[in-house]
Scaffold this motif. Structure first.
Motif, PDB file in Angstrom:
ATOM      1  N   ALA A  37      34.260  72.705  57.360  1.00 55.09           N
ATOM      2  CA  ALA A  37      34.091  71.250  56.840  1.00 55.09           C
ATOM      3  C   ALA A  37      33.401  71.630  55.587  1.00 55.09           C
ATOM      4  CB  ALA A  37      32.859  70.508  57.589  1.00 55.09           C
ATOM      5  N   LEU A  38      33.925  70.672  54.660  1.00 55.32           N
ATOM      6  CA  LEU A  38      33.851  70.683  53.049  1.00 55.32           C
ATOM      7  C   LEU A  38      32.660  69.594  52.598  1.00 55.32           C
ATOM      8  CD1 LEU A  38      34.335  72.602  50.620  1.00 55.32           C
ATOM      9  CD2 LEU A  38      36.180  71.112  50.084  1.00 55.32           C
ATOM     10  N   VAL A  39      31.634  69.996  52.238  1.00 53.58           N
ATOM     11  CA  VAL A  39      30.303  68.813  51.887  1.00 53.58           C
ATOM     12  C   VAL A  39      30.446  68.762  50.435  1.00 53.58           C
ATOM     13  CG1 VAL A  39      27.947  68.008  52.314  1.00 53.58           C
ATOM     14  CG2 VAL A  39      29.469  69.355  54.049  1.00 53.58           C
ATOM     15  N   GLY A  40      30.578  67.531  50.006  1.00 52.47           N
ATOM     16  CA  GLY A  40      30.507  67.372  48.423  1.00 52.47           C
ATOM     17  C   GLY A  40      31.957  67.357  47.722  1.00 52.47           C
ATOM     18  N   ILE A  41      32.704  66.472  47.784  1.00 50.11           N
ATOM     19  CA  ILE A  41      34.158  66.474  47.424  1.00 50.11           C
ATOM     20  C   ILE A  41      34.078  65.843  45.867  1.00 50.11           C
ATOM     21  CG2 ILE A  41      36.364  65.542  47.894  1.00 50.11           C
ATOM     22  CD1 ILE A  41      35.113  67.459  49.886  1.00 50.11           C
ATOM     23  N   GLY A  42      33.611  66.742  44.974  1.00 48.95           N
ATOM     24  CA  GLY A  42      33.652  66.725  43.690  1.00 48.95           C
ATOM     25  C   GLY A  42      34.841  67.477  42.684  1.00 48.95           C
ATOM     26  N   LYS A  43      34.691  67.653  41.622  1.00 45.54           N
ATOM     27  CA  LYS A  43      35.803  68.406  40.738  1.00 45.54           C
ATOM     28  C   LYS A  43      35.772  69.704  41.333  1.00 45.54           C
ATOM     29  CE  LYS A  43      36.549  69.944  36.147  1.00 45.54           C
ATOM     30  NZ  LYS A  43      38.148  69.492  36.115  1.00 45.54           N
TER      31      LYS A  43
ATOM     32  N   VAL B 263      30.363  71.511  28.028  1.00 45.84           N
ATOM     33  CA  VAL B 263      29.781  70.616  29.251  1.00 45.84           C
ATOM     34  C   VAL B 263      30.359  69.336  29.496  1.00 45.84           C
ATOM     35  CG1 VAL B 263      28.068  69.542  27.731  1.00 45.84           C
ATOM     36  CG2 VAL B 263      27.781  69.863  30.449  1.00 45.84           C
ATOM     37  N   ARG B 264      31.217  68.991  28.285  1.00 48.22           N
ATOM     38  CA  ARG B 264      31.957  67.568  28.444  1.00 48.22           C
ATOM     39  C   ARG B 264      33.310  67.887  29.274  1.00 48.22           C
ATOM     40  NH1 ARG B 264      29.485  66.851  23.352  1.00 48.22           N
ATOM     41  NH2 ARG B 264      28.163  65.075  23.321  1.00 48.22           N
ATOM     42  N   LYS B 265      33.668  68.757  29.258  1.00 51.41           N
ATOM     43  CA  LYS B 265      35.079  69.208  29.908  1.00 51.41           C
ATOM     44  C   LYS B 265      34.586  69.622  31.417  1.00 51.41           C
ATOM     45  CE  LYS B 265      38.769  72.717  29.837  1.00 51.41           C
ATOM     46  NZ  LYS B 265      39.464  73.816  29.138  1.00 51.41           N
ATOM     47  N   TRP B 266      33.419  70.506  31.521  1.00 47.82           N
ATOM     48  CA  TRP B 266      33.481  70.973  32.870  1.00 47.82           C
ATOM     49  C   TRP B 266      32.646  70.142  33.700  1.00 47.82           C
ATOM     50  CZ3 TRP B 266      36.816  74.603  33.706  1.00 47.82           C
ATOM     51  CH2 TRP B 266      37.600  75.322  32.672  1.00 47.82           C
ATOM     52  N   HIS B 267      31.669  69.305  33.203  1.00 43.67           N
ATOM     53  CA  HIS B 267      30.836  68.564  33.715  1.00 43.67           C
ATOM     54  C   HIS B 267      30.788  66.911  33.240  1.00 43.67           C
ATOM     55  CE1 HIS B 267      28.888  71.426  36.879  1.00 43.67           C
ATOM     56  NE2 HIS B 267      29.127  72.239  35.477  1.00 43.67           N
ATOM     57  N   PRO B 268      31.803  66.275  33.164  1.00 41.38           N
ATOM     58  CA  PRO B 268      32.147  65.237  32.446  1.00 41.38           C
ATOM     59  C   PRO B 268      31.343  63.917  33.114  1.00 41.38           C
ATOM     60  CG  PRO B 268      33.944  65.570  33.580  1.00 41.38           C
ATOM     61  CD  PRO B 268      33.034  66.729  33.586  1.00 41.38           C
ATOM     62  N   GLY B 269      30.383  63.656  32.292  1.00 42.88           N
ATOM     63  CA  GLY B 269      29.313  62.409  32.515  1.00 42.88           C
ATOM     64  C   GLY B 269      28.346  62.963  33.964  1.00 42.88           C
TER      65      GLY B 269
ATOM     66  N   THR C 120      13.182  72.621  20.605  1.00 47.09           N
ATOM     67  CA  THR C 120      13.686  71.466  20.743  1.00 47.09           C
ATOM     68  C   THR C 120      14.956  71.434  19.935  1.00 47.09           C
ATOM     69  OG1 THR C 120      11.486  70.419  21.199  1.00 47.09           O
ATOM     70  CG2 THR C 120      13.269  68.895  20.752  1.00 47.09           C
ATOM     71  N   ALA C 121      16.216  70.954  20.707  1.00 49.16           N
ATOM     72  CA  ALA C 121      17.328  70.827  20.032  1.00 49.16           C
ATOM     73  C   ALA C 121      17.582  69.279  19.817  1.00 49.16           C
ATOM     74  CB  ALA C 121      18.603  71.372  20.789  1.00 49.16           C
ATOM     75  N   ALA C 122      18.605  69.017  18.978  1.00 50.01           N
ATOM     76  CA  ALA C 122      18.958  67.286  18.847  1.00 50.01           C
ATOM     77  C   ALA C 122      19.473  67.071  20.358  1.00 50.01           C
ATOM     78  CB  ALA C 122      20.441  67.601  17.926  1.00 50.01           C
ATOM     79  N   PRO C 123      19.124  65.522  20.527  1.00 50.19           N
ATOM     80  CA  PRO C 123      19.650  65.025  21.554  1.00 50.19           C
ATOM     81  C   PRO C 123      21.012  65.074  22.035  1.00 50.19           C
ATOM     82  CG  PRO C 123      18.552  63.401  19.930  1.00 50.19           C
ATOM     83  CD  PRO C 123      18.685  64.626  19.394  1.00 50.19           C
ATOM     84  N   PHE C 124      21.320  65.137  23.290  1.00 50.89           N
ATOM     85  CA  PHE C 124      22.491  65.241  23.861  1.00 50.89           C
ATOM     86  C   PHE C 124      23.032  64.073  24.625  1.00 50.89           C
ATOM     87  CE2 PHE C 124      25.783  66.368  27.132  1.00 50.89           C
ATOM     88  CZ  PHE C 124      26.791  66.839  26.153  1.00 50.89           C
ATOM     89  N   HIS C 125      24.353  63.455  24.491  1.00 47.53           N
ATOM     90  CA  HIS C 125      24.847  62.501  25.075  1.00 47.53           C
ATOM     91  C   HIS C 125      26.298  62.698  25.506  1.00 47.53           C
ATOM     92  CE1 HIS C 125      21.678  59.894  23.948  1.00 47.53           C
ATOM     93  NE2 HIS C 125      21.367  60.322  22.786  1.00 47.53           N
TER      94      HIS C 125
END
Length: 304
Positions: free
Chosen positions: A4-10, A145-151, A298-303
């Motif tokens: 069984a596979l638990v957690g069906i994300g990217k 990070v936007r490519k590998w973990h979008p949002g 501390t670095a600049a904010p990230f969004h």
């Protein structure tokens, strides 16, 4: 064997599902996820219900984020199932130790996977370094990070590890190929002012090895380890798919990640048949040490 596979994300859809489909060892018999599913596979939203209904499923593979993974893994073990953990194997070292102890006491097996160790040129690199002395080294692990973990805001929440989510891949390779262990001497961690985990890190390791991790790189991604030894220079590029020793290049015939997860599932099949565990936590120890010793800036904010 049914799994069984638990957690069906990217990562589950991109890597685990194709690896299972191509494996002679496994049948993907069920999934557990609140938001995802796999066509043609029995889908559940609740792990307890699946475990109770499907006693024929011998193994549970967890692709959840690190923070909730412990409870799911413990439930699976207590239900008599072998457990496979996506990297990192947990949110803390103490919970990983508890899972390993539970698997031992229940006479089951648990597998902390490190997919980057299965890159094609990692084993040849380890063999070449076996009788060498490391004099210095440089790890450059930079991606977007936007490519590998979008949002996926969880990567910047406590337990999400931030840039160490990919950086631990580099450390998993390093701890696999070096002939002797290394330890952390110092670190600098860059935290965006609106986030709880670092977006960049610089590590000073023993044997003169420096590591540069950054999650802000756009365009081509960089996954390289370069080591100077008393008998020449070794470099692993493309996450371990390309090996260069004193200028001579050896490269994997396939894409960087294509063989990693099939090899992990082959190893899991071996562990189940032998009734054994594999819980090497050395990459996670270095990350924990970085959070302990690291100087925070501390670095600049990230969004997203």
């Amino acid at each position: 064997m049914k799994i069984a596979l638990v957690g069906i994300g990217k990562i589950a859809l991109d890597q685990h599902v194709p690896a299972l489909a191509a494996s002679p060892d496994w049948e993907l018999a069920a999934t557990v996820s609140r938001n995802g599913a796999v066509d043609g596979v029995e889908a559940w939203r609740d792990l307890d219900a699946m475990l109770e209904a499907r006693s024929d499923i011998r193994v549970v593979s967890l692709c959840l984020p690190p923070v909730p993974r412990f409870d799911y893994a413990m439930k699976a073990l207590q239900a008599g199932r072998y457990v496979m953990l996506e990297k990192p194997p947990g949110a803390t070292l103490s919970e990983c130790a508890l899972l390993e102890r539970a698997a031992h006491d229940l006479q089951l097996g648990i597998f902390a996977t490190w997919h980057s160790r299965e890159a094609a040129m990692v084993a040849p690199a380890k063999a070449w370094l076996a009788d060498k002395t490391i004099t210095s080294g440089r790890i450059t692990w930079r991606e977007d990070v936007r490519k590998w973990h979008p949002g996926q805001d969880w990567v910047f929440e406590p337990g999400g590890m931030g840039v160490f989510d990919p950086g631990i891949n580099a450390l998993s390779i390093l701890t696999e190929i070096l002939p002797r262990p290394v330890h952390l001497r110092a670190a600098t961690l860059e935290f965006p002012e609106n986030r709880q985990t670092p977006i960049a890190a610089h590590l000073h390791l023993s044997n003169g090895i420096e590591a540069d991790f950054d999650w802000r790189q756009e365009g081509p991604q960089t996954w390289s380890i370069e080591l100077e030894t008393d008998h020449g220079t070794l470099a692993l590029h493309d996450g371990g798919a390309r090996l260069v020793i004193d200028g001579a290049v050896s490269a994997a015939p396939d894409a960087t990640l294509s063989g990693e997860y099939p090899r992990l599932y082959a190893r899991m099949a071996e562990l189940v048949r032998a009734g054994q565990s594999d819980m090497d936590l050395s990459p996670m120890v270095l990350v924990a040490d970085a959070f302990t010793l690291g100087r925070r800036v501390t670095a600049a904010p990230f969004h997203f």
